[in-house]
Every structure is written in C-alpha cells, then in structure tokens.
Motif scaffolding. Structure first.
Motif, PDB file in Angstrom:
ATOM      1  N   ARG A 149       0.829  -1.209   0.000  1.00 63.58           N
ATOM      2  CA  ARG A 149       0.000   0.000   0.000  1.00 63.58           C
ATOM      3  C   ARG A 149       0.863   1.258   0.000  1.00 63.58           C
ATOM      4  O   ARG A 149       0.554   2.233  -0.707  1.00 63.58           O
ATOM      5  CB  ARG A 149      -0.912  -0.010   1.224  1.00 63.58           C
ATOM      6  CG  ARG A 149      -1.854   1.163   1.302  1.00 63.58           C
ATOM      7  CD  ARG A 149      -2.798   1.022   2.481  1.00 63.58           C
ATOM      8  NE  ARG A 149      -3.691   2.168   2.561  1.00 63.58           N
ATOM      9  CZ  ARG A 149      -4.624   2.302   3.494  1.00 63.58           C
ATOM     10  NH1 ARG A 149      -4.794   1.359   4.416  1.00 63.58           N
ATOM     11  NH2 ARG A 149      -5.402   3.376   3.492  1.00 63.58           N
ATOM     12  N   GLU A 150       1.952   1.255   0.765  1.00 66.26           N
ATOM     13  CA  GLU A 150       2.852   2.408   0.778  1.00 66.26           C
ATOM     14  C   GLU A 150       3.510   2.608  -0.580  1.00 66.26           C
ATOM     15  O   GLU A 150       3.780   3.740  -0.988  1.00 66.26           O
ATOM     16  CB  GLU A 150       3.909   2.221   1.860  1.00 66.26           C
ATOM     17  CG  GLU A 150       3.362   2.343   3.274  1.00 66.26           C
ATOM     18  CD  GLU A 150       4.436   2.114   4.323  1.00 66.26           C
ATOM     19  OE1 GLU A 150       5.599   1.845   3.913  1.00 66.26           O
ATOM     20  OE2 GLU A 150       4.123   2.186   5.518  1.00 66.26           O
ATOM     21  N   CYS A 151       3.756   1.487  -1.276  1.00 61.74           N
ATOM     22  CA  CYS A 151       4.335   1.611  -2.616  1.00 61.74           C
ATOM     23  C   CYS A 151       3.376   2.320  -3.560  1.00 61.74           C
ATOM     24  O   CYS A 151       3.782   3.182  -4.347  1.00 61.74           O
ATOM     25  CB  CYS A 151       4.700   0.227  -3.151  1.00 61.74           C
ATOM     26  SG  CYS A 151       5.336   0.205  -4.833  1.00 61.74           S
ATOM     27  N   GLU A 153       0.987   4.407  -2.671  1.00 65.03           N
ATOM     28  CA  GLU A 153       0.678   5.767  -2.213  1.00 65.03           C
ATOM     29  C   GLU A 153       1.872   6.710  -2.321  1.00 65.03           C
ATOM     30  O   GLU A 153       1.713   7.876  -2.702  1.00 65.03           O
ATOM     31  CB  GLU A 153       0.171   5.714  -0.768  1.00 65.03           C
ATOM     32  CG  GLU A 153      -1.189   5.054  -0.610  1.00 65.03           C
ATOM     33  CD  GLU A 153      -1.659   5.045   0.826  1.00 65.03           C
ATOM     34  OE1 GLU A 153      -0.840   5.398   1.705  1.00 65.03           O
ATOM     35  OE2 GLU A 153      -2.823   4.663   1.072  1.00 65.03           O
ATOM     36  N   SER A 154       3.056   6.230  -1.958  1.00 63.57           N
ATOM     37  CA  SER A 154       4.217   7.124  -1.931  1.00 63.57           C
ATOM     38  C   SER A 154       5.447   6.475  -2.551  1.00 63.57           C
ATOM     39  O   SER A 154       6.567   6.723  -2.111  1.00 63.57           O
ATOM     40  CB  SER A 154       4.531   7.531  -0.485  1.00 63.57           C
ATOM     41  OG  SER A 154       4.799   6.380   0.307  1.00 63.57           O
TER      42      SER A 154
END
Length: 351
Positions: A149-151, A153-154
């Motif tokens: 998910r972090e990949c 999103e950011s």
C-alpha cells in the motif's frame, strides 16, 4: 425527677397532636365538629394463620408441624435448579413465570433440523472455515500488505512504472503460503477452541518466517559455493505437536492418517490419476530440494484436513440412512425415502 426519666403526659402529647391545641380551640372544635376525635391506639397484632392452624392441629391430635411452603424439604438436594435460566437478567427468581417455557434458540433449531439441514450445516461450516483462513492469512501478512500500500501511495517513479510488482509479489506469496500452512495445521477443523485457533495462526506465521530464513541461508550458501545445510522438515510430528498440543486438530488428523496406513507422508496412490499428474508437475516446477520437500508436506497435511471433513459428511449420511430405516420400520416412510431406497441410497458405502 420527671425530666430525667420522662413524663407520661409529655409522651402522650408527642404521640397525640390533638392535646397540643389551645383549650379554647379544642372546645370550639368539639362544639362545631360533628365527628369526635378519638386518639388512635396501636392495634394488637393479628394472629398469624400458622398459629391458628397449629391450634386446630393440636385439637385434632396432630403433633407434627405443618409443612412450610418457603422452606426447602429436608430430603431435597442441596443444589436446586435455578428459578430462571442463565439468559435472564434477574437470577433471583423475578419474572420466573415468563421463563418457565423458555428453550434456547440452538436447542429449538437442532430439534427442527432435518437430515438435509444437518448436512448443509457441515458444508456451510466448512465454507466458513475456508473464509476464516483467508482472514487469518491477511492478518499474518499485514506488514507485506502495508508495504504494497505504501508503494502505491508514496512510491517512486520506478515502482509506479513496474506497478509495485515487488511488494505485490511478496504479499501474494505470503498470503498463499500462510493459507497453506493454516490448512496444513488443521485450521479447517470444525471442532476447535479460540485458544487453539490462536495457536495455529501463530505457528503458521512462525513457520513462514522460518521458511524465509532457510531460503536466505540456502541462497547465501549457493553464492559462496557451499552446499546448503540439511535441516529437519518444517512440519514434523514432534515440533507441531509441541506447538499445538497433543489434543489439537492436527494431532487428531495425524493419528487418523496413521490408522489408515503405515505412511504419514505423501502417497500418490491416494489421489486420482488427474490429481497425481498435477502433483508431479507441481513438484517438478520447484527448483530446490527443500521446496519440493515442503510442498509434499503441505499436500499431505492438507489431505489430512480434507479427510476430517469427509468423515463428518459420511457421519451425516449414516445418520440420515438410520432415520430413513427407522421411519420405514414404523410404517411412516415418506416419498423421498422411497425414492432414495429405490436408487440404492440405503446401502452402505462399503457394499
């Protein structure tokens, strides 16, 4: 000395408010009021019904006291049944008349279930367990899911161009392997407590991370030109029993498999020819010996879980067959029973 011990006149005046009035006012009230004020005196205590009944019993020559309705008989057990069921908010006996015909919902549903409903309940419970495996696997892979998910999103430009393939593959591999470990350890079993369910989930997560550590060690040995160390299997009888308990669903399934045959590993003869070809291709696609051994352990453990569900379904079929035979002996055979008997459903599986 009247002030020390009290005066009877003072006491009467305190209990009689009429005596506190002015004499002239009292004379006017006595002259004008048609009703005469009378000083109230405490009424004598009424005899209790028990006293009257005792007097009559003594006149008839009965010396034993009458049985009391509030006291417990001498021959009654010390622990009596509660006046209301445990579902009631008031356990002191209030509203007991509302609860006298109460039956729990589970009892009513169990009494009204037919053979088809019982069989459907087993299938529904199995499907619920499969859905619970997915939820437990996601809980164990929460770090990999957060990384993916972090990949998205950011992440940097390269990650976005690759559609976050790296974190996505890690999460999917974690989810797949955790699900297989959960199945192998008996998470599909229908008879499990919450404590055992927690132990299975924790042990599955431990096995997955140990598998990753072994793969990293084998990769380091390969890069340095050395042979990979020979380690014991991940899923062994001793280690799994110590982690889950001797009375766990895994131990029961393992014991049941030992009774069916001498081998507890993967036996291809237990599968259909099509399934055998699938297993062979699946093992051939794996690169290392450790991966093939782990795959065989997982396939064998998953079969043990499936055998438990199959036995539960066979038990329901046996109960249904006995019910049909009982109705036929009593002369209450239904149309469905007749059709099933004609089609040979009453025969045993071994015949």
């Amino acid at each position: 000395m009247g002030w020390l011990w009290g005066d009877s006149k003072t006491t009467d005046q305190q209990t009689d408010p009429y005596s506190k009035l002015d004499p002239g006012l009292r004379a006017f009230l006595e002259k004008e009021s048609p009703l005469k004020y009378e000083v109230t005196q405490p009424s004598p205590a009424r005899p209790s019904p028990d006293a009257a009944s005792n007097e009559y019993r003594s006149q008839l020559g009965w010396t034993e006291p009458p049985p009391s309705t509030t006291q417990q008989p001498a021959n009654a057990p010390s622990t009596s049944a509660p006046a209301v069921p445990p579902e009631s908010l008031y356990q002191d006996g209030r509203y007991a008349y509302l609860w006298k015909n109460y039956r729990p919902r589970a009892e009513i549903e169990a009494a009204s279930q037919t053979e088809a409903d019982k069989l459907r309940a087993v299938i529904d419970a199995y499907n619920d367990r499969r859905a619970a495996i997915g939820r437990a696997a996601v809980e164990n892979c929460v770090l990999e899911q957060m990384a993916e998910r972090e990949c998205w999103e950011s992440g940097n430009f390269r990650d976005m161009m690759n559609m976050c393939r790296g974190p996505g593959r890690q999460f999917m591999r974690c989810y797949t392997m955790q699900s297989r470990f959960l199945k192998a350890l008996g998470y599909l079993s229908l008879e499990r407590s919450e404590a055992e369910e927690e132990r299975i989930q924790m042990h599955a997560d431990r096995l997955y991370h140990e598998m990753l550590a072994r793969e990293a060690a084998a990769e380091e040995a390969r890069k340095s030109g050395m042979e990979a160390p020979v380690l014991p299997p991940l899923i062994s009888k001793e280690s799994t029993t110590a982690a889950l308990g001797a009375d766990s669903a895994w131990a029961e399934a393992h014991k049941r498999t030992e009774e069916l045959g001498p081998s507890t590993g993967l036996n291809l003869s237990d599968y259909t020819p099509d399934r055998q070809e699938q297993i062979k291709k699946q093992l051939a696609s794996l690169a290392t010996r450790e991966e093939r051994e782990l795959e065989m352990q997982l396939i064998a453990a998953e079969r043990r879980s499936q055998l438990e569900i199959a036995e539960r379904v066979q038990e329901r079929f046996a109960e249904e067959r006995k019910s049909r035979e009982s109705r036929r002996e009593r002369g209450k055979e239904t149309v469905g029973d007749t059709i099933k008997r004609i089609w040979g459903w009453d025969q045993d599986d071994g015949k």
